[in-house]
Design an enzyme around this catalytic site. Sequence first.
Site, PDB file in Angstrom:
ATOM      1  N   CYS A 118     -19.679  13.729   9.454  1.00 59.33           N
ATOM      2  CA  CYS A 118     -19.938  13.645  10.797  1.00 59.33           C
ATOM      3  C   CYS A 118     -19.521  14.183  11.772  1.00 59.33           C
ATOM      4  CB  CYS A 118     -18.931  11.930  10.792  1.00 59.33           C
ATOM      5  SG  CYS A 118     -20.111  10.571  12.063  1.00 59.33           S
ATOM      6  N   SER A 128      11.544  -5.146  -4.903  1.00 58.14           N
ATOM      7  CA  SER A 128      11.243  -6.334  -3.993  1.00 58.14           C
ATOM      8  C   SER A 128      10.294  -6.951  -4.624  1.00 58.14           C
ATOM      9  CB  SER A 128      10.213  -5.677  -2.810  1.00 58.14           C
ATOM     10  OG  SER A 128       9.439  -5.026  -3.130  1.00 58.14           O
ATOM     11  N   SER A 161       7.251  -0.412  -5.395  1.00 57.58           N
ATOM     12  CA  SER A 161       8.917  -0.399  -5.929  1.00 57.58           C
ATOM     13  C   SER A 161       9.471  -0.320  -7.493  1.00 57.58           C
ATOM     14  CB  SER A 161      10.089  -1.336  -5.726  1.00 57.58           C
ATOM     15  OG  SER A 161       9.547  -2.600  -5.576  1.00 57.58           O
ATOM     16  N   LYS A 206      -1.761   3.545  -3.868  1.00 58.36           N
ATOM     17  CA  LYS A 206      -1.595   2.818  -3.917  1.00 58.36           C
ATOM     18  C   LYS A 206      -2.240   2.511  -5.417  1.00 58.36           C
ATOM     19  CE  LYS A 206       0.160  -1.766  -3.029  1.00 58.36           C
ATOM     20  NZ  LYS A 206       1.079  -1.546  -2.412  1.00 58.36           N
TER      21      LYS A 206
END
Length: 509
Positions: free
Chosen positions: A81, A220, A225, A365
Amino acid sequence: MHQKAIILDFGGQYTQLIARKIREVGVFSEILPYNVPIDKIVSLDPIALVLSGGARSVYDKDAPTVSQEIFKLNIPILGICYGMQLIVHLLGGEVKEGRREYGRSFVNFVSRSPLFENLRSREQVWMSHGDEVIRLPKGFRVTAVTEERNVIAAIENGNIFGVQFHPEVTHTPSGVDILRNFLYKVAKARGDWSIGQIIEDISTGIKRKVTQGKVICALSGGVDSTVTAVLLNKVLGKDSFIGLLVDTGFMRKGEVKEVAKNLTSLGVPLKIIDAKDRFLKALKGVIDPEKKRKIIGKTFISVFKEAAEKITDVRYLAQGTLYPDVIESTSVKGPSAVIKTHHNVGGLPEKLDFELVEPFRMLFKDEVRKIGKELKIPNELLYRHPFPGPGLAVRILGEVTYERLRKVREADFIFVKELKKTNLYDKISQALCVLIPVKSVGVVGDKRIYDEVIALRAVSTLDFMTADWCDLPKELLDKVARRIVNEVKGVSRVVYDITSKPPATIEWE
Ligand code: XMP
Protein backbone atom coordinates in the site's frame (compact mmCIF):
# COMPACT_ATOMS: atom_id res chain seq x y z
CA MET A 1 20.39 -18.16 14.77
CA HIS A 2 17.12 -17.83 12.88
CA GLN A 3 16.58 -15.73 9.78
CA LYS A 4 14.52 -12.61 10.02
CA ALA A 5 12.40 -10.25 7.98
CA ILE A 6 12.23 -6.60 8.94
CA ILE A 7 9.10 -4.55 8.60
CA LEU A 8 9.56 -0.80 8.44
CA ASP A 9 6.51 0.79 9.98
CA PHE A 10 5.05 3.80 8.24
CA GLY A 11 2.11 4.01 10.60
CA GLY A 12 -0.22 1.53 8.94
CA GLN A 13 -3.04 0.06 10.97
CA TYR A 14 -2.09 -3.47 9.89
CA THR A 15 1.66 -3.38 10.58
CA GLN A 16 1.49 -5.84 13.45
CA LEU A 17 -0.61 -8.12 11.34
CA ILE A 18 2.13 -8.21 8.68
CA ALA A 19 4.62 -9.25 11.36
CA ARG A 20 2.30 -11.95 12.68
CA LYS A 21 1.52 -13.36 9.25
CA ILE A 22 5.21 -13.57 8.37
CA ARG A 23 5.91 -15.46 11.57
CA GLU A 24 2.96 -17.73 10.90
CA VAL A 25 4.58 -18.88 7.69
CA GLY A 26 7.78 -19.70 9.56
CA VAL A 27 10.00 -16.62 9.35
CA PHE A 28 10.85 -14.47 12.36
CA SER A 29 9.90 -10.83 11.87
CA GLU A 30 10.66 -7.60 13.63
CA ILE A 31 8.99 -4.21 13.32
CA LEU A 32 11.18 -1.14 13.27
CA PRO A 33 10.21 2.51 12.88
CA TYR A 34 10.51 3.75 9.30
CA ASN A 35 13.31 6.14 10.20
CA VAL A 36 15.66 3.58 11.75
CA PRO A 37 19.25 4.14 10.51
CA ILE A 38 20.24 1.97 7.55
CA ASP A 39 23.26 0.69 9.52
CA LYS A 40 20.93 -0.78 12.08
CA ILE A 41 19.00 -2.62 9.37
CA VAL A 42 22.22 -3.95 7.89
CA SER A 43 23.50 -5.06 11.28
CA LEU A 44 20.40 -7.22 11.77
CA ASP A 45 21.13 -9.02 8.50
CA PRO A 46 17.51 -9.47 7.36
CA ILE A 47 16.60 -11.76 4.50
CA ALA A 48 13.74 -9.48 3.46
CA LEU A 49 12.34 -6.01 4.04
CA VAL A 50 8.69 -5.06 4.05
CA LEU A 51 7.58 -1.44 3.83
CA SER A 52 4.25 -1.21 5.62
CA GLY A 53 1.12 0.70 4.80
CA GLY A 54 0.55 4.13 6.24
CA ALA A 55 -2.13 6.77 6.50
CA ARG A 56 -0.30 9.55 4.64
CA SER A 57 0.23 10.56 1.06
CA VAL A 58 3.80 10.36 -0.22
CA TYR A 59 3.45 14.01 -1.28
CA ASP A 60 2.58 15.28 2.21
CA LYS A 61 5.13 17.72 3.51
CA ASP A 62 6.26 15.56 6.41
CA ALA A 63 5.33 12.19 4.93
CA PRO A 64 7.36 9.34 6.45
CA THR A 65 10.03 8.11 4.07
CA VAL A 66 13.21 6.04 3.87
CA SER A 67 16.64 6.59 2.45
CA GLN A 68 17.16 5.47 -1.15
CA GLU A 69 20.05 3.44 0.24
CA ILE A 70 17.69 0.60 1.11
CA PHE A 71 17.30 -0.18 -2.58
CA LYS A 72 21.06 -0.70 -2.84
CA LEU A 73 21.27 -3.28 -0.05
CA ASN A 74 20.30 -6.07 -2.40
CA ILE A 75 17.73 -7.34 0.09
CA PRO A 76 14.32 -8.32 -1.38
CA ILE A 77 11.78 -5.59 -0.66
CA LEU A 78 8.00 -5.76 -0.59
CA GLY A 79 6.08 -2.49 -0.34
CA ILE A 80 2.49 -2.79 0.82
CA CYS A 81 0.00 0.00 0.00
CA TYR A 82 1.80 3.17 1.15
CA GLY A 83 4.99 1.11 0.99
CA MET A 84 4.43 0.48 -2.73
CA GLN A 85 3.62 4.13 -3.37
CA LEU A 86 6.79 5.13 -1.58
CA ILE A 87 8.88 2.80 -3.75
CA VAL A 88 7.34 4.36 -6.85
CA HIS A 89 7.81 7.89 -5.55
CA LEU A 90 11.43 7.39 -4.47
CA LEU A 91 12.48 5.65 -7.67
CA GLY A 92 11.05 8.27 -10.02
CA GLY A 93 7.53 7.10 -10.82
CA GLU A 94 4.33 8.98 -10.11
CA VAL A 95 1.59 8.65 -7.51
CA LYS A 96 -1.58 10.66 -7.69
CA GLU A 97 -4.63 11.28 -5.58
CA GLY A 98 -7.15 8.79 -6.88
CA ARG A 99 -10.59 7.63 -6.01
CA ARG A 100 -10.71 6.37 -2.44
CA GLU A 101 -10.96 2.64 -2.46
CA TYR A 102 -11.77 0.86 0.73
CA GLY A 103 -12.78 -2.73 1.17
CA ARG A 104 -13.14 -5.80 -1.00
CA SER A 105 -11.94 -5.66 -4.56
CA PHE A 106 -10.78 -8.06 -7.27
CA VAL A 107 -7.48 -8.06 -9.08
CA ASN A 108 -6.35 -9.75 -12.27
CA PHE A 109 -2.77 -10.89 -12.55
CA VAL A 110 -1.50 -9.65 -15.87
CA SER A 111 2.00 -11.07 -16.02
CA ARG A 112 3.98 -13.81 -14.34
CA SER A 113 5.47 -13.02 -10.98
CA PRO A 114 7.10 -15.20 -8.32
CA LEU A 115 4.87 -13.39 -5.85
CA PHE A 116 1.72 -14.81 -7.37
CA GLU A 117 2.83 -18.31 -8.22
CA ASN A 118 0.16 -20.95 -7.67
CA LEU A 119 -2.58 -18.37 -7.36
CA ARG A 120 -5.60 -18.13 -9.64
CA SER A 121 -5.53 -15.47 -12.35
CA ARG A 122 -8.13 -13.47 -10.45
CA GLU A 123 -8.19 -13.04 -6.67
CA GLN A 124 -10.16 -11.17 -4.07
CA VAL A 125 -8.08 -8.59 -2.19
CA TRP A 126 -8.57 -5.94 0.49
CA MET A 127 -7.89 -2.33 -0.46
CA SER A 128 -7.56 0.69 1.78
CA HIS A 129 -6.07 3.67 -0.02
CA GLY A 130 -6.66 7.11 -1.47
CA ASP A 131 -3.64 7.64 -3.71
CA GLU A 132 -2.76 5.42 -6.64
CA VAL A 133 0.26 4.74 -8.81
CA ILE A 134 -0.10 6.19 -12.31
CA ARG A 135 3.42 5.94 -13.71
CA LEU A 136 6.06 3.34 -12.92
CA PRO A 137 9.71 4.01 -12.19
CA LYS A 138 12.18 2.87 -14.85
CA GLY A 139 12.59 -0.90 -15.07
CA PHE A 140 9.35 -1.73 -13.26
CA ARG A 141 6.43 -3.65 -14.72
CA VAL A 142 2.81 -4.10 -13.74
CA THR A 143 1.86 -7.56 -12.53
CA ALA A 144 -1.72 -6.99 -11.37
CA VAL A 145 -4.53 -4.52 -11.97
CA THR A 146 -7.90 -4.04 -10.33
CA GLU A 147 -10.84 -5.51 -12.16
CA GLU A 148 -13.14 -2.56 -11.72
CA ARG A 149 -10.99 0.35 -12.85
CA ASN A 150 -7.76 -1.12 -14.11
CA VAL A 151 -5.79 0.59 -11.36
CA ILE A 152 -2.23 -0.66 -10.87
CA ALA A 153 -2.43 -3.23 -8.07
CA ALA A 154 1.03 -4.84 -8.12
CA ILE A 155 4.42 -4.00 -9.57
CA GLU A 156 7.94 -5.38 -9.57
CA ASN A 157 11.48 -4.96 -10.75
CA GLY A 158 14.05 -7.63 -9.89
CA ASN A 159 13.71 -8.27 -6.18
CA ILE A 160 11.67 -5.14 -5.45
CA PHE A 161 7.92 -5.70 -5.27
CA GLY A 162 4.90 -3.61 -4.50
CA VAL A 163 1.26 -4.47 -3.86
CA GLN A 164 -1.44 -1.85 -3.53
CA PHE A 165 -3.68 -4.21 -1.57
CA HIS A 166 -3.17 -5.76 1.87
CA PRO A 167 -1.98 -9.37 1.73
CA GLU A 168 -1.79 -9.49 5.55
CA VAL A 169 -5.55 -9.29 6.21
CA THR A 170 -7.92 -12.22 6.04
CA HIS A 171 -10.09 -10.43 3.48
CA THR A 172 -7.29 -11.13 1.03
CA PRO A 173 -7.76 -14.92 1.06
CA SER A 174 -4.56 -15.69 -0.87
CA GLY A 175 -2.59 -13.03 1.03
CA VAL A 176 -0.72 -15.51 3.13
CA ASP A 177 0.36 -17.38 -0.04
CA ILE A 178 1.66 -14.10 -1.45
CA LEU A 179 3.71 -13.46 1.67
CA ARG A 180 4.93 -17.05 1.61
CA ASN A 181 5.96 -16.71 -2.04
CA PHE A 182 7.81 -13.49 -1.26
CA LEU A 183 9.68 -15.06 1.63
CA TYR A 184 10.39 -18.50 0.19
CA LYS A 185 10.60 -17.99 -3.58
CA VAL A 186 12.19 -14.54 -3.58
CA ALA A 187 13.98 -14.19 -0.24
CA LYS A 188 14.91 -17.89 -0.02
CA ALA A 189 13.72 -18.33 3.53
CA ARG A 190 14.52 -21.57 5.31
CA GLY A 191 11.42 -21.43 7.49
CA ASP A 192 13.25 -21.77 10.76
CA TRP A 193 10.74 -20.02 13.03
CA SER A 194 8.80 -22.85 14.60
CA ILE A 195 7.30 -23.24 18.02
CA GLY A 196 10.04 -25.72 18.95
CA GLN A 197 12.67 -23.18 17.93
CA ILE A 198 10.94 -20.41 19.84
CA ILE A 199 10.85 -22.44 23.04
CA GLU A 200 14.47 -23.44 22.61
CA ASP A 201 15.60 -19.83 22.03
CA ILE A 202 13.65 -18.51 24.97
CA SER A 203 14.77 -21.27 27.29
CA THR A 204 18.40 -20.61 26.42
CA GLY A 205 17.82 -16.89 27.06
CA ILE A 206 16.27 -17.58 30.46
CA LYS A 207 19.12 -19.87 31.51
CA ARG A 208 21.67 -17.31 30.43
CA LYS A 209 19.96 -14.51 32.32
CA VAL A 210 18.95 -16.24 35.55
CA THR A 211 22.18 -17.41 37.08
CA GLN A 212 21.51 -17.26 40.80
CA GLY A 213 18.69 -16.52 43.22
CA LYS A 214 14.96 -16.86 42.70
CA VAL A 215 12.50 -15.47 40.20
CA ILE A 216 9.10 -14.18 41.28
CA CYS A 217 6.17 -13.36 39.08
CA ALA A 218 2.78 -11.74 39.68
CA LEU A 219 0.10 -14.09 38.45
CA SER A 220 -3.32 -12.93 37.36
CA GLY A 221 -4.78 -16.02 35.77
CA GLY A 222 -4.30 -14.42 32.35
CA VAL A 223 -2.58 -16.15 29.46
CA ASP A 224 0.67 -14.19 29.49
CA SER A 225 1.54 -14.50 33.15
CA THR A 226 0.43 -18.13 33.30
CA VAL A 227 2.57 -19.24 30.37
CA THR A 228 5.49 -17.15 31.71
CA ALA A 229 5.24 -18.91 35.05
CA VAL A 230 4.92 -22.42 33.67
CA LEU A 231 7.82 -21.98 31.27
CA LEU A 232 10.14 -20.35 33.80
CA ASN A 233 9.38 -22.99 36.37
CA LYS A 234 10.07 -25.71 33.86
CA VAL A 235 13.31 -24.22 32.58
CA LEU A 236 14.72 -23.24 35.97
CA GLY A 237 13.75 -26.34 37.86
CA LYS A 238 12.91 -26.82 41.50
CA ASP A 239 13.00 -23.98 44.05
CA SER A 240 13.97 -21.24 41.62
CA PHE A 241 10.57 -19.87 40.75
CA ILE A 242 7.63 -18.67 42.79
CA GLY A 243 4.38 -17.16 41.59
CA LEU A 244 2.51 -14.59 43.68
CA LEU A 245 -1.21 -14.28 43.25
CA VAL A 246 -2.62 -11.16 44.83
CA ASP A 247 -6.29 -11.67 45.59
CA THR A 248 -7.60 -8.15 45.09
CA GLY A 249 -11.19 -9.21 45.58
CA PHE A 250 -11.90 -7.95 42.08
CA MET A 251 -11.49 -11.25 40.27
CA ARG A 252 -14.32 -13.26 38.78
CA LYS A 253 -16.40 -15.73 40.67
CA GLY A 254 -14.28 -18.68 41.79
CA GLU A 255 -11.31 -17.42 39.81
CA VAL A 256 -8.68 -17.33 42.54
CA LYS A 257 -9.37 -20.94 43.43
CA GLU A 258 -9.38 -21.98 39.81
CA VAL A 259 -6.11 -20.22 39.00
CA ALA A 260 -4.51 -21.80 42.06
CA LYS A 261 -5.76 -25.23 41.08
CA ASN A 262 -4.58 -24.90 37.50
CA LEU A 263 -1.12 -23.65 38.41
CA THR A 264 -0.63 -26.20 41.13
CA SER A 265 -1.57 -28.99 38.77
CA LEU A 266 1.01 -27.62 36.34
CA GLY A 267 3.62 -27.82 39.09
CA VAL A 268 4.07 -24.07 39.63
CA PRO A 269 4.87 -23.07 43.23
CA LEU A 270 2.34 -20.45 44.23
CA LYS A 271 1.68 -18.09 47.09
CA ILE A 272 -1.73 -16.48 47.42
CA ILE A 273 -1.94 -13.14 49.20
CA ASP A 274 -5.38 -12.25 50.46
CA ALA A 275 -5.61 -8.45 50.17
CA LYS A 276 -9.35 -8.15 49.55
CA ASP A 277 -10.07 -5.94 52.54
CA ARG A 278 -7.11 -3.72 51.87
CA PHE A 279 -8.19 -2.98 48.30
CA LEU A 280 -11.79 -2.35 49.27
CA LYS A 281 -10.75 0.00 52.05
CA ALA A 282 -8.44 1.91 49.71
CA LEU A 283 -11.32 2.47 47.29
CA LYS A 284 -13.83 3.63 49.86
CA GLY A 285 -15.74 6.62 48.54
CA VAL A 286 -13.77 6.71 45.25
CA ILE A 287 -15.87 7.25 42.13
CA ASP A 288 -13.51 8.73 39.54
CA PRO A 289 -12.32 5.96 37.15
CA GLU A 290 -8.77 7.22 36.82
CA LYS A 291 -8.44 7.64 40.57
CA LYS A 292 -9.71 4.10 41.02
CA ARG A 293 -7.15 2.73 38.61
CA LYS A 294 -4.31 4.69 40.25
CA ILE A 295 -5.27 3.56 43.75
CA ILE A 296 -5.55 -0.06 42.66
CA GLY A 297 -2.14 0.16 40.95
CA LYS A 298 -0.53 1.68 44.01
CA THR A 299 -2.11 -0.77 46.43
CA PHE A 300 -1.05 -3.65 44.20
CA ILE A 301 2.56 -2.50 44.28
CA SER A 302 2.58 -2.18 48.08
CA VAL A 303 0.98 -5.58 48.61
CA PHE A 304 3.25 -7.27 46.11
CA LYS A 305 6.35 -5.59 47.49
CA GLU A 306 5.62 -6.64 51.05
CA ALA A 307 5.01 -10.21 49.96
CA ALA A 308 8.13 -10.32 47.79
CA GLU A 309 10.30 -9.04 50.62
CA LYS A 310 9.25 -11.97 52.76
CA ILE A 311 10.71 -14.43 50.29
CA THR A 312 14.43 -14.96 50.64
CA ASP A 313 16.95 -14.72 47.86
CA VAL A 314 14.73 -13.14 45.19
CA ARG A 315 16.75 -11.51 42.43
CA TYR A 316 14.44 -11.39 39.44
CA LEU A 317 10.94 -10.28 38.56
CA ALA A 318 9.34 -12.04 35.60
CA GLN A 319 6.69 -10.36 33.51
CA GLY A 320 4.64 -11.56 30.59
CA THR A 321 5.36 -8.47 28.49
CA LEU A 322 4.52 -9.03 24.82
CA TYR A 323 5.96 -7.63 21.61
CA PRO A 324 3.16 -5.13 20.96
CA ASP A 325 4.03 -3.43 24.28
CA VAL A 326 7.64 -3.20 23.26
CA ILE A 327 7.52 -1.95 19.70
CA GLU A 328 9.14 1.41 19.68
CA SER A 329 7.13 2.84 16.87
CA THR A 330 4.82 5.75 17.42
CA SER A 331 2.02 4.37 15.33
CA VAL A 332 1.57 0.83 16.48
CA LYS A 333 0.54 1.59 20.04
CA GLY A 334 -2.65 3.32 19.01
CA PRO A 335 -4.51 5.92 20.95
CA SER A 336 -6.04 3.55 23.50
CA ALA A 337 -2.81 3.51 25.45
CA VAL A 338 -3.40 7.06 26.62
CA ILE A 339 -7.14 6.98 27.12
CA LYS A 340 -6.90 4.95 30.30
CA THR A 341 -4.20 4.19 32.79
CA HIS A 342 -3.77 0.49 32.23
CA HIS A 343 -2.67 -1.09 35.45
CA ASN A 344 -1.90 -4.70 35.38
CA VAL A 345 0.95 -4.80 37.70
CA GLY A 346 1.28 -1.11 36.90
CA GLY A 347 4.71 0.24 37.55
CA LEU A 348 5.94 -2.87 39.34
CA PRO A 349 9.40 -2.98 37.80
CA GLU A 350 10.29 0.61 38.71
CA LYS A 351 9.22 0.18 42.30
CA LEU A 352 11.03 -3.05 42.93
CA ASP A 353 14.68 -3.60 43.03
CA PHE A 354 14.75 -6.75 40.92
CA GLU A 355 16.17 -7.57 37.54
CA LEU A 356 13.47 -7.98 34.94
CA VAL A 357 12.94 -11.24 33.08
CA GLU A 358 10.59 -10.87 30.13
CA PRO A 359 10.80 -14.06 28.10
CA PHE A 360 8.04 -13.08 25.65
CA ARG A 361 9.23 -9.57 24.79
CA MET A 362 9.56 -10.53 21.16
CA LEU A 363 6.39 -12.59 20.86
CA PHE A 364 2.80 -12.05 19.87
CA LYS A 365 -0.03 -13.43 21.92
CA ASP A 366 -0.81 -16.22 19.45
CA GLU A 367 2.80 -17.40 19.78
CA VAL A 368 2.54 -17.37 23.57
CA ARG A 369 -0.63 -19.45 23.25
CA LYS A 370 1.25 -21.96 21.11
CA ILE A 371 3.95 -22.22 23.77
CA GLY A 372 1.19 -22.70 26.33
CA LYS A 373 -0.23 -25.53 24.27
CA GLU A 374 3.19 -27.20 24.10
CA LEU A 375 3.42 -26.86 27.87
CA LYS A 376 0.06 -28.62 28.19
CA ILE A 377 -1.75 -25.64 29.66
CA PRO A 378 -5.50 -26.27 29.22
CA ASN A 379 -7.22 -24.51 26.32
CA GLU A 380 -9.74 -23.01 28.65
CA LEU A 381 -6.98 -20.98 30.19
CA LEU A 382 -5.23 -20.12 26.94
CA TYR A 383 -8.34 -18.89 25.19
CA ARG A 384 -10.09 -17.03 27.94
CA HIS A 385 -11.28 -13.51 27.25
CA PRO A 386 -9.02 -10.69 28.39
CA PHE A 387 -9.72 -9.38 31.85
CA PRO A 388 -8.43 -5.99 32.99
CA GLY A 389 -5.84 -5.81 35.76
CA PRO A 390 -8.13 -3.78 38.06
CA GLY A 391 -10.79 -6.41 37.42
CA LEU A 392 -14.40 -5.96 38.39
CA ALA A 393 -13.56 -2.68 40.13
CA VAL A 394 -13.60 -0.90 36.76
CA ARG A 395 -16.83 -2.63 35.82
CA ILE A 396 -18.60 -1.06 38.76
CA LEU A 397 -19.47 2.50 37.91
CA GLY A 398 -19.45 4.57 41.04
CA GLU A 399 -18.22 3.34 44.39
CA VAL A 400 -16.88 -0.19 44.75
CA THR A 401 -18.51 -1.93 47.68
CA TYR A 402 -18.72 -5.53 48.74
CA GLU A 403 -22.39 -5.62 47.87
CA ARG A 404 -21.94 -4.12 44.41
CA LEU A 405 -19.03 -6.48 43.70
CA ARG A 406 -21.36 -9.35 44.44
CA LYS A 407 -23.89 -8.11 41.88
CA VAL A 408 -21.44 -7.67 39.03
CA ARG A 409 -19.61 -10.89 39.84
CA GLU A 410 -22.80 -12.97 39.84
CA ALA A 411 -24.06 -11.32 36.66
CA ASP A 412 -20.72 -11.92 34.92
CA PHE A 413 -20.80 -15.56 35.97
CA ILE A 414 -24.25 -16.03 34.42
CA PHE A 415 -23.38 -14.21 31.20
CA VAL A 416 -20.15 -16.17 30.63
CA LYS A 417 -21.79 -19.47 31.52
CA GLU A 418 -24.61 -18.95 29.03
CA LEU A 419 -22.14 -17.90 26.32
CA LYS A 420 -20.17 -21.08 26.90
CA LYS A 421 -23.28 -23.22 26.91
CA THR A 422 -24.28 -21.89 23.50
CA ASN A 423 -20.72 -22.21 22.13
CA LEU A 424 -20.52 -18.48 21.55
CA TYR A 425 -17.80 -17.74 24.08
CA ASP A 426 -14.97 -18.70 21.70
CA LYS A 427 -16.54 -16.87 18.78
CA ILE A 428 -16.51 -13.46 20.43
CA SER A 429 -13.48 -11.59 21.68
CA GLN A 430 -14.68 -10.31 25.01
CA ALA A 431 -17.86 -10.33 27.06
CA LEU A 432 -18.47 -8.40 30.23
CA CYS A 433 -21.05 -7.02 32.62
CA VAL A 434 -21.09 -3.49 33.96
CA LEU A 435 -22.98 -2.31 37.02
CA ILE A 436 -24.56 1.06 36.39
CA PRO A 437 -25.21 3.30 39.38
CA VAL A 438 -28.74 4.13 38.37
CA LYS A 439 -31.82 2.71 39.99
CA SER A 440 -34.83 1.60 38.05
CA VAL A 441 -38.22 0.27 39.01
CA GLY A 442 -39.26 -3.30 38.38
CA VAL A 443 -41.72 -5.91 39.59
CA VAL A 444 -40.70 -9.32 40.79
CA GLY A 445 -43.66 -11.49 41.68
CA ASP A 446 -46.08 -8.94 43.01
CA LYS A 447 -43.41 -6.87 44.61
CA ARG A 448 -42.11 -3.54 43.43
CA ILE A 449 -38.33 -3.35 43.33
CA TYR A 450 -36.10 -0.33 42.86
CA ASP A 451 -32.61 -1.54 42.07
CA GLU A 452 -29.51 -1.09 39.94
CA VAL A 453 -28.96 -1.84 36.26
CA ILE A 454 -26.56 -4.31 34.62
CA ALA A 455 -25.26 -3.61 31.12
CA LEU A 456 -24.07 -6.54 29.04
CA ARG A 457 -21.31 -5.94 26.52
CA ALA A 458 -19.90 -8.35 23.95
CA VAL A 459 -17.41 -7.30 21.29
CA SER A 460 -15.49 -8.83 18.44
CA THR A 461 -12.09 -7.44 17.58
CA LEU A 462 -8.71 -8.42 16.21
CA ASP A 463 -6.47 -6.14 18.18
CA PHE A 464 -8.66 -4.54 20.87
CA MET A 465 -7.85 -1.11 19.44
CA THR A 466 -11.09 -1.06 17.50
CA ALA A 467 -14.05 -3.33 18.14
CA ASP A 468 -17.57 -4.05 16.96
CA TRP A 469 -20.43 -4.91 19.26
CA CYS A 470 -21.73 -8.43 18.73
CA ASP A 471 -25.17 -9.13 17.45
CA LEU A 472 -25.89 -11.89 19.98
CA PRO A 473 -28.94 -14.11 19.41
CA LYS A 474 -32.12 -12.74 20.91
CA GLU A 475 -32.81 -16.01 22.76
CA LEU A 476 -29.46 -15.83 24.51
CA LEU A 477 -29.87 -12.20 25.53
CA ASP A 478 -33.34 -13.00 26.74
CA LYS A 479 -32.15 -15.90 28.86
CA VAL A 480 -29.22 -14.00 30.34
CA ALA A 481 -31.39 -10.99 31.20
CA ARG A 482 -34.04 -13.17 32.80
CA ARG A 483 -31.51 -15.12 34.83
CA ILE A 484 -29.70 -12.01 36.05
CA VAL A 485 -32.85 -10.25 37.19
CA ASN A 486 -34.19 -13.39 38.84
CA GLU A 487 -31.00 -14.65 40.41
CA VAL A 488 -28.95 -11.58 41.25
CA LYS A 489 -30.50 -9.76 44.13
CA GLY A 490 -30.33 -5.99 43.76
CA VAL A 491 -30.56 -5.86 39.96
CA SER A 492 -33.84 -4.72 38.43
CA ARG A 493 -33.00 -4.36 34.77
CA VAL A 494 -30.54 -5.55 32.08
CA VAL A 495 -29.53 -3.55 29.01
CA TYR A 496 -27.28 -4.39 26.06
CA ASP A 497 -24.46 -2.09 24.95
CA ILE A 498 -24.50 -1.52 21.17
CA THR A 499 -21.61 0.91 20.87
CA SER A 500 -18.53 0.22 18.81
CA LYS A 501 -14.98 1.21 19.70
CA PRO A 502 -14.38 3.93 18.78
CA PRO A 503 -16.11 6.02 19.98
CA ALA A 504 -16.69 3.92 23.12
CA THR A 505 -13.93 1.90 24.74
CA ILE A 506 -14.52 -1.76 25.52
CA GLU A 507 -14.58 -1.35 29.30
CA TRP A 508 -16.80 1.40 30.64
CA GLU A 509 -14.13 2.91 32.87
P1 XMP B 1 -10.51 -0.49 26.46
O1 XMP B 1 -11.50 -0.43 27.55
O2 XMP B 1 -9.38 0.49 26.61
O3 XMP B 1 -9.83 -1.91 26.61
O4 XMP B 1 -11.12 -0.45 25.10
C1 XMP B 1 -9.06 -2.57 25.65
C2 XMP B 1 -8.68 -3.92 26.21
O5 XMP B 1 -7.82 -3.75 27.34
C3 XMP B 1 -8.41 -4.33 28.49
N1 XMP B 1 -8.10 -3.47 29.63
C4 XMP B 1 -7.08 -3.70 30.45
N2 XMP B 1 -6.17 -4.67 30.44
N3 XMP B 1 -5.21 -3.75 32.37
C5 XMP B 1 -5.24 -4.68 31.42
O6 XMP B 1 -4.41 -5.57 31.40
C6 XMP B 1 -6.09 -2.74 32.44
O7 XMP B 1 -6.03 -1.89 33.30
C7 XMP B 1 -7.08 -2.72 31.42
N4 XMP B 1 -8.11 -1.88 31.16
C8 XMP B 1 -8.71 -2.37 30.03
C9 XMP B 1 -9.88 -4.41 28.19
O8 XMP B 1 -10.52 -5.41 28.97
C10 XMP B 1 -9.87 -4.71 26.73
O9 XMP B 1 -9.61 -6.07 26.49
